[in-house]
Every structure is written in structure tokens, then in C-alpha cells.
Scaffold this motif. Structure first.
Motif, short mmCIF file in Angstrom:
data_model
loop_
_atom_site.label_atom_id
_atom_site.label_comp_id
_atom_site.label_asym_id
_atom_site.label_seq_id
_atom_site.Cartn_x
_atom_site.Cartn_y
_atom_site.Cartn_z
N LEU A 13 1.36 -7.50 1.62
CA LEU A 13 0.48 -6.36 1.38
C LEU A 13 0.96 -5.11 2.09
N SER A 14 1.55 -5.27 3.27
CA SER A 14 2.06 -4.10 3.98
C SER A 14 3.15 -3.41 3.18
N LEU A 15 4.07 -4.20 2.63
CA LEU A 15 5.14 -3.62 1.81
C LEU A 15 4.55 -2.98 0.55
N LEU A 16 3.57 -3.64 -0.05
CA LEU A 16 2.96 -3.12 -1.27
C LEU A 16 2.23 -1.80 -1.00
N LEU A 17 1.58 -1.69 0.15
CA LEU A 17 0.78 -0.51 0.46
C LEU A 17 1.57 0.62 1.10
N LEU A 18 2.84 0.40 1.38
CA LEU A 18 3.65 1.48 1.93
C LEU A 18 4.01 2.52 0.88
N TRP A 19 3.86 2.17 -0.39
CA TRP A 19 4.27 3.09 -1.45
C TRP A 19 3.26 4.21 -1.72
N PRO A 20 1.95 3.95 -1.79
CA PRO A 20 1.02 5.05 -2.10
C PRO A 20 0.99 6.11 -1.00
N ARG A 21 0.57 7.33 -1.39
CA ARG A 21 0.40 8.40 -0.42
C ARG A 21 -0.73 8.06 0.54
N ARG A 22 -0.73 8.69 1.71
CA ARG A 22 -1.73 8.40 2.72
C ARG A 22 -3.14 8.67 2.21
N SER A 23 -3.32 9.74 1.44
CA SER A 23 -4.64 10.07 0.90
C SER A 23 -5.12 8.99 -0.06
N ASP A 24 -4.20 8.41 -0.82
CA ASP A 24 -4.57 7.32 -1.72
C ASP A 24 -4.92 6.05 -0.95
N LEU A 25 -4.21 5.81 0.15
CA LEU A 25 -4.47 4.62 0.95
C LEU A 25 -5.88 4.62 1.53
N ALA A 26 -6.37 5.82 1.90
CA ALA A 26 -7.72 5.91 2.46
C ALA A 26 -8.75 5.42 1.45
N TRP A 27 -8.43 5.51 0.17
CA TRP A 27 -9.33 5.05 -0.89
C TRP A 27 -9.04 3.59 -1.26
N ILE A 28 -7.78 3.20 -1.24
CA ILE A 28 -7.38 1.86 -1.67
C ILE A 28 -7.68 0.81 -0.61
N LEU A 29 -7.45 1.13 0.66
CA LEU A 29 -7.53 0.12 1.73
C LEU A 29 -8.89 -0.58 1.83
N PRO A 30 -10.03 0.14 1.77
CA PRO A 30 -11.31 -0.60 1.87
C PRO A 30 -11.47 -1.67 0.80
N ALA A 31 -11.08 -1.35 -0.44
CA ALA A 31 -11.18 -2.34 -1.52
C ALA A 31 -10.20 -3.48 -1.31
N CYS A 32 -9.01 -3.16 -0.82
CA CYS A 32 -8.00 -4.19 -0.56
C CYS A 32 -8.48 -5.14 0.54
N ILE A 33 -9.01 -4.58 1.62
CA ILE A 33 -9.52 -5.40 2.72
C ILE A 33 -10.69 -6.24 2.25
N PHE A 34 -11.57 -5.64 1.45
CA PHE A 34 -12.75 -6.33 0.93
C PHE A 34 -12.35 -7.61 0.20
N GLY A 35 -11.35 -7.52 -0.66
CA GLY A 35 -10.88 -8.69 -1.41
C GLY A 35 -10.13 -9.67 -0.54
N ASN A 36 -9.34 -9.16 0.40
CA ASN A 36 -8.56 -10.04 1.26
C ASN A 36 -9.46 -10.85 2.20
N LEU A 37 -10.55 -10.23 2.65
CA LEU A 37 -11.49 -10.95 3.51
C LEU A 37 -12.12 -12.13 2.78
N MET A 38 -12.37 -11.96 1.49
CA MET A 38 -12.94 -13.05 0.71
C MET A 38 -12.01 -14.26 0.70
#
Length: 234
Positions: free
Chosen positions: A31-56
Motif C-alpha cells: 500500500l505504501s508503494l501504491l499510495l506514493l503515486w497520488p499527489r499529497r492533496s489527493d492522499l488526504a482524501w484517499i487515505l481515510p477510505a484506504c485505512i477504513f477498508g484495511n482496518l476491516m
């Protein structure tokens, strides 16, 4: 407390022996490699949803897997006749899997996003989500005896757990999504990276707490009905 600490130690050993920590390390790298590609502003939106699913995955499915493994090996039935209480058994699972989930996702955040996030709402949201996922996973998996029996019904719960992601991504928005027990944790995780109104953060902290008691009762009831009662009939 001694029983709880001893159970935590046993659970850590069991999780390590069954590759949970290796799986977590793989997810961190992937996931770290996958998430290194988006811009930082996009990550602020993507990360909560990514964490939400990963926690499940780290809690609902890992706990279910542990429970079914202990059923298969007969260790769960053996614990029924020990002084270990249901709350201590569940508490150990909550502590170990929540700790693993927090460590895994914090590593992902630090690698992909950096340390510029608000830790308190993020960690609180993650802990609340882990507690709900773990207790629900136990309540659901307790009635099954194998992974094969569990997998198909678990997909329904995966869909139900994912409902808060619909309004998060702009679909089916409305007041009703605030009734979902996992909407609050998602908002708190979002507040870790973006500006979220204070009332939503207060709701995100308090509303899930109201769900924990009935979900715990559901889990404890499942333990007595599908583990203790069955053991007593054998």
C-alpha cells in the motif's frame, strides 16, 4: 489483569506463528508503494477510505480467522473450562489486533503521507473502528466451524460495513448515513487529514461508543450460545 496479560501474550504468539505480522508487513510495503503515486492533496482524501477498508481486514477477518483456528485446534473449547472470562478473551483479541492495525496503518501513513496529520482524531477513529470490527467479527464467526462456512456470509457484512464509503465518495448522501455505527470513525479518520466541522468530530467520537455496548452483548451472547453451550452438550 494477570489472566488478560497472559492471554495477550498467547495471542501475540499465535498471531505471529500464523503469519499475521508477515501479512501486515506485506500490506505496508504494497500500500505504501501504491499510495506514493497520488499527489499529497489527493492522499488526504484517499487515505481515510484506504485505512477504513484495511482496518476491516486486520480486525474483522483476522479475528474471525483466529477464532475459527482455535475452534479447529480445540483450544477454544479448552478455554471454556478455565477461569478466563469472556471479557478477558475478547479484550485480548481487541488489544492485540488493534495494536497490529494501528502500527500497520501508521507505517503506511508515515511512508506515503508523512507526519503532518492530526494524530488524536485519526487514532481515536481507528481504535473505535477496530473495536466495532473485532466484536462484530467474533459475533459472526462464532456460529461457524470453518473458514469455508464463514466466507460467504462474511461478504454480506463486508458490504454492510462499507456503506459509509458511499456518501464519503459522493453517492447516496443523506442524513441516514449518520445512523451507521462506522460513519463516526470514518469522519474522525478524515479529520486527521482534512478540516471536519467540530460537531461531526464530537458525533464521530460519541455515537460509536453508544454502539459498543450492544455489540459487546451480541458477541458475548454468541460466545455462550455457539461455544460454551455446544461444549456443554458434548
Amino acid at each position: 489483569m494477570k489472566r488478560l496479560l497472559a492471554t495477550v501474550h498467547c495471542d501475540i504468539r499465535l498471531q505471529f506463528r500464523n503469519g499475521f505480522y508477515y501479512a501486515a508487513a506485506f500490506v505496508v510495503a504494497y500500500l505504501s508503494l501504491l499510495l506514493l503515486w497520488p499527489r499529497r492533496s489527493d492522499l488526504a482524501w484517499i487515505l481515510p477510505a484506504c485505512i477504513f477498508g484495511n482496518l476491516m481486514m486486520n480486525t474483522f477477518y483476522f479475528l474471525s480467522g483466529l477464532l475459527l483456528l482455535e475452534k479447529r485446534e480445540g483450544t477454544l473449547e479448552a478455554q471454556v473450562v478455565t477461569p478466563l472470562r469472556t471479557g478477558e478473551y475478547l479484550g485480548s483479541k481487541l488489544v492485540t489486533l488493534t495494536g497490529l492495525s494501528l502500527a500497520e496503518n501508521l507505517f503506511i501513513i508515515l511512508i506515503a503521507y508523512g507526519a503532518d496529520f492530526r494524530a488524536f482524531p485519526l487514532l481515536l477513529g481507528m481504535v473505535l473502528a477496530c473495536a466495532i470490527y473485532c466484536l462484530a467479527g467474533f459475533a459472526v464467526a462464532a456460529r461457524y466451524d470453518s473458514i469455508n462456512e464463514f466466507l460467504m456470509p462474511s461478504m454480506l457484512f463486508t458490504v454492510l460495513f462499507s456503506i459509509p464509503l458511499l456518501p464519503y465518495f459522493g453517492y447516496l448522501e443523506g442524513w441516514w448515513h449518520y445512523l451507521h455505527p462506522l460513519m463516526g470513525p470514518l469522519l474522525l479518520m478524515e479529520a486527521g487529514f482534512q478540516t471536519v466541522p467540530l460537531w461531526k468530530q464530537v458525533y464521530g467520537a460519541l455515537y460509536p461508543l453508544a454502539w459498543l455496548a450492544p455489540i459487546f452483548v451480541w458477541s458475548r451472547s454468541a460466545f455462550y450460545r455457539f461455544v460454551i453451550a455446544r461444549e456443554g452438550r458434548r
